[in-house]
Design a protein around this motif. Sequence first.
Motif, PDB file in Angstrom:
ATOM      1  N   ARG A 115      50.875  40.517  35.651  1.00  0.00           N
ATOM      2  CA  ARG A 115      49.409  40.364  35.349  1.00  0.00           C
ATOM      3  C   ARG A 115      48.487  40.005  36.476  1.00  0.00           C
ATOM      4  N   LYS A 116      47.406  40.339  36.443  1.00  0.00           N
ATOM      5  CA  LYS A 116      46.464  40.076  37.591  1.00  0.00           C
ATOM      6  C   LYS A 116      45.697  38.857  37.058  1.00  0.00           C
ATOM      7  N   PHE A 117      44.873  38.108  38.062  1.00  0.00           N
ATOM      8  CA  PHE A 117      44.137  37.111  37.728  1.00  0.00           C
ATOM      9  C   PHE A 117      42.845  37.655  37.095  1.00  0.00           C
ATOM     10  N   ASN A 118      42.523  36.810  35.887  1.00  0.00           N
ATOM     11  CA  ASN A 118      41.303  37.301  35.088  1.00  0.00           C
ATOM     12  C   ASN A 118      40.175  36.231  35.574  1.00  0.00           C
ATOM     13  N   VAL A 119      39.156  36.941  35.738  1.00  0.00           N
ATOM     14  CA  VAL A 119      37.756  36.161  36.268  1.00  0.00           C
ATOM     15  C   VAL A 119      36.867  36.657  35.446  1.00  0.00           C
ATOM     16  N   LEU A 120      36.016  35.569  34.925  1.00  0.00           N
ATOM     17  CA  LEU A 120      34.742  35.618  34.169  1.00  0.00           C
ATOM     18  C   LEU A 120      33.524  34.865  34.849  1.00  0.00           C
ATOM     19  N   PHE A 121      32.590  35.885  35.251  1.00  0.00           N
ATOM     20  CA  PHE A 121      31.328  35.481  35.615  1.00  0.00           C
ATOM     21  C   PHE A 121      30.189  35.573  34.558  1.00  0.00           C
ATOM     22  N   ILE A 122      29.491  34.296  34.548  1.00  0.00           N
ATOM     23  CA  ILE A 122      28.384  34.043  33.482  1.00  0.00           C
ATOM     24  C   ILE A 122      26.971  33.716  33.864  1.00  0.00           C
ATOM     25  N   CYS A 123      26.105  34.410  33.493  1.00  0.00           N
ATOM     26  CA  CYS A 123      24.791  34.158  33.943  1.00  0.00           C
ATOM     27  C   CYS A 123      24.087  34.006  32.564  1.00  0.00           C
ATOM     28  N   THR A 124      22.799  33.985  32.637  1.00  0.00           N
ATOM     29  CA  THR A 124      21.900  33.809  31.491  1.00  0.00           C
ATOM     30  C   THR A 124      21.938  35.225  30.574  1.00  0.00           C
ATOM     31  N   GLY A 125      21.509  36.371  31.201  1.00  0.00           N
ATOM     32  CA  GLY A 125      21.327  37.669  30.547  1.00  0.00           C
ATOM     33  C   GLY A 125      22.445  38.432  30.731  1.00  0.00           C
ATOM     34  N   ASN A 126      23.286  38.311  31.570  1.00  0.00           N
ATOM     35  CA  ASN A 126      24.310  39.524  32.005  1.00  0.00           C
ATOM     36  C   ASN A 126      23.536  40.605  32.354  1.00  0.00           C
ATOM     37  N   SER A 127      22.436  40.712  32.969  1.00  0.00           N
ATOM     38  CA  SER A 127      21.655  41.981  33.149  1.00  0.00           C
ATOM     39  C   SER A 127      21.746  42.285  34.636  1.00  0.00           C
ATOM     40  N   ALA A 128      22.059  41.229  35.511  1.00  0.00           N
ATOM     41  CA  ALA A 128      22.066  41.563  36.977  1.00  0.00           C
ATOM     42  C   ALA A 128      22.987  40.663  37.884  1.00  0.00           C
ATOM     43  N   ARG A 129      22.751  39.392  38.058  1.00  0.00           N
ATOM     44  CA  ARG A 129      23.869  38.622  38.765  1.00  0.00           C
ATOM     45  C   ARG A 129      25.445  38.651  38.341  1.00  0.00           C
ATOM     46  N   SER A 130      25.494  38.473  37.194  1.00  0.00           N
ATOM     47  CA  SER A 130      26.982  38.479  36.707  1.00  0.00           C
ATOM     48  C   SER A 130      27.449  39.913  36.643  1.00  0.00           C
ATOM     49  N   ILE A 131      26.484  40.775  36.458  1.00  0.00           N
ATOM     50  CA  ILE A 131      27.017  42.177  36.574  1.00  0.00           C
ATOM     51  C   ILE A 131      27.447  42.729  38.043  1.00  0.00           C
ATOM     52  N   PHE A 132      26.668  42.278  38.948  1.00  0.00           N
ATOM     53  CA  PHE A 132      27.101  42.453  40.168  1.00  0.00           C
ATOM     54  C   PHE A 132      28.309  41.817  40.702  1.00  0.00           C
ATOM     55  N   ALA A 133      28.531  40.630  40.259  1.00  0.00           N
ATOM     56  CA  ALA A 133      29.663  40.072  40.458  1.00  0.00           C
ATOM     57  C   ALA A 133      30.993  40.461  39.935  1.00  0.00           C
ATOM     58  N   GLU A 134      31.090  40.909  38.734  1.00  0.00           N
ATOM     59  CA  GLU A 134      31.987  41.689  37.933  1.00  0.00           C
ATOM     60  C   GLU A 134      32.160  43.011  38.869  1.00  0.00           C
ATOM     61  N   THR A 135      31.383  43.952  39.121  1.00  0.00           N
ATOM     62  CA  THR A 135      31.561  44.928  39.859  1.00  0.00           C
ATOM     63  C   THR A 135      32.128  44.626  41.303  1.00  0.00           C
ATOM     64  N   ILE A 136      31.358  43.958  41.960  1.00  0.00           N
ATOM     65  CA  ILE A 136      31.807  43.587  43.369  1.00  0.00           C
ATOM     66  C   ILE A 136      33.348  43.264  43.356  1.00  0.00           C
ATOM     67  N   LEU A 137      33.859  42.455  42.486  1.00  0.00           N
ATOM     68  CA  LEU A 137      35.090  41.920  42.446  1.00  0.00           C
ATOM     69  C   LEU A 137      36.198  43.217  42.142  1.00  0.00           C
ATOM     70  N   MET A 138      35.819  44.045  41.171  1.00  0.00           N
ATOM     71  CA  MET A 138      36.598  45.122  40.793  1.00  0.00           C
ATOM     72  C   MET A 138      36.823  46.022  41.999  1.00  0.00           C
ATOM     73  N   THR A 139      35.608  45.991  42.650  1.00  0.00           N
ATOM     74  CA  THR A 139      35.806  47.152  43.722  1.00  0.00           C
ATOM     75  C   THR A 139      36.447  46.420  45.004  1.00  0.00           C
ATOM     76  N   LEU A 140      36.191  45.445  45.135  1.00  0.00           N
ATOM     77  CA  LEU A 140      37.037  44.844  46.351  1.00  0.00           C
ATOM     78  C   LEU A 140      38.558  44.299  46.316  1.00  0.00           C
ATOM     79  N   ALA A 141      38.766  43.954  44.954  1.00  0.00           N
ATOM     80  CA  ALA A 141      40.101  43.676  44.744  1.00  0.00           C
ATOM     81  C   ALA A 141      40.692  43.881  43.413  1.00  0.00           C
ATOM     82  N   GLY A 142      40.432  45.072  42.983  1.00  0.00           N
ATOM     83  CA  GLY A 142      40.741  45.524  41.392  1.00  0.00           C
ATOM     84  C   GLY A 142      42.403  45.614  41.249  1.00  0.00           C
ATOM     85  N   ASP A 143      42.920  45.454  42.523  1.00  0.00           N
ATOM     86  CA  ASP A 143      44.488  45.760  42.441  1.00  0.00           C
ATOM     87  C   ASP A 143      44.911  44.307  42.056  1.00  0.00           C
TER      88      ASP A 143
END
Length: 281
Positions: A115-143
């Motif tokens: 199992r990998k580390f599970n990470v949750l990013f929370i913001c107000t609308g989940n339209s930009a900042r948290s979406i950025f964070a989710e995508t960046i982390l999966m790109t940098l270290a999805g393994d």
Amino acid sequence: MELIYPHRLSTLGHPQRLAVFRLLMRRYPDRVPATEIARALDLKPNTLSAYVNALMQVGLVTQERVGTSLRYAVDTETMRETFDFLMKDCCRGRPDICLPRHYIAAPLERPAADRKFNVLFICTGNSARSIFAETILMTLAGDRFVAYSAGIAPRSELNPIAIEVLMQKGHDVSGLRSKNVAEFQTRYAPTFDFVFTVCDQAANEECPTWRNQPVSGHWGMPDPVKVDGTDAEKHLAFHQAYGALHNRISALVALPMASLDQISLQKAVDNLGQIDKGAVN
């Protein structure tokens, strides 16, 4: 000296003073403007003033003036002293009966080999900042990490400029969708190792109880969605938010997870939240 401890506990026994204290704990290590605390807790300025003054009198909260703004933060040293008193005096120094079970085992609980580390990013609308964070982390270290994101607003949708920025940076956006935090509070949701708030409003909200006591961090930054101005100014705000999150997440994935205990990792996560802070505020 011991006379102060009952006063501290009595001060926290007032529900609204406790609410102020809890909000400041959620925002640690930030200093929070009085106007923001009052707005988040729906308090009149003079009422808030009375509450923070009471908290300051017993040493639980500190005040700092920044220009015309008063900002408040929890005094962590005072909290340590208070917990030491409760532990040594009231509990007679017995961690087996006084500390929560998850604190007795000091080492960081790590995922099983499959199992990998599970990470949750929370913001107000989940339209930009948290979406950025989710995508960046999966790109940098999805393994090594599985990233999720969610918003506290009842309804939201992906911001088109955010999607444009992600595509410009070479990210795959085909699977992205806007989600509400309630989706991750069911018994079928993943067990999270890390939970980050990336906006102040989300951090100011009452925190849900997460299984497994994850490492939490507040990485607040302004909402690029709310920027007024020319198209160029709006795009700049999105690029700044993306850049700040990219720097913090790059530092996160570089942490020596295998050699850090829970307390050391929490301190490192708090420090990462200060990276590029001046550039995005």
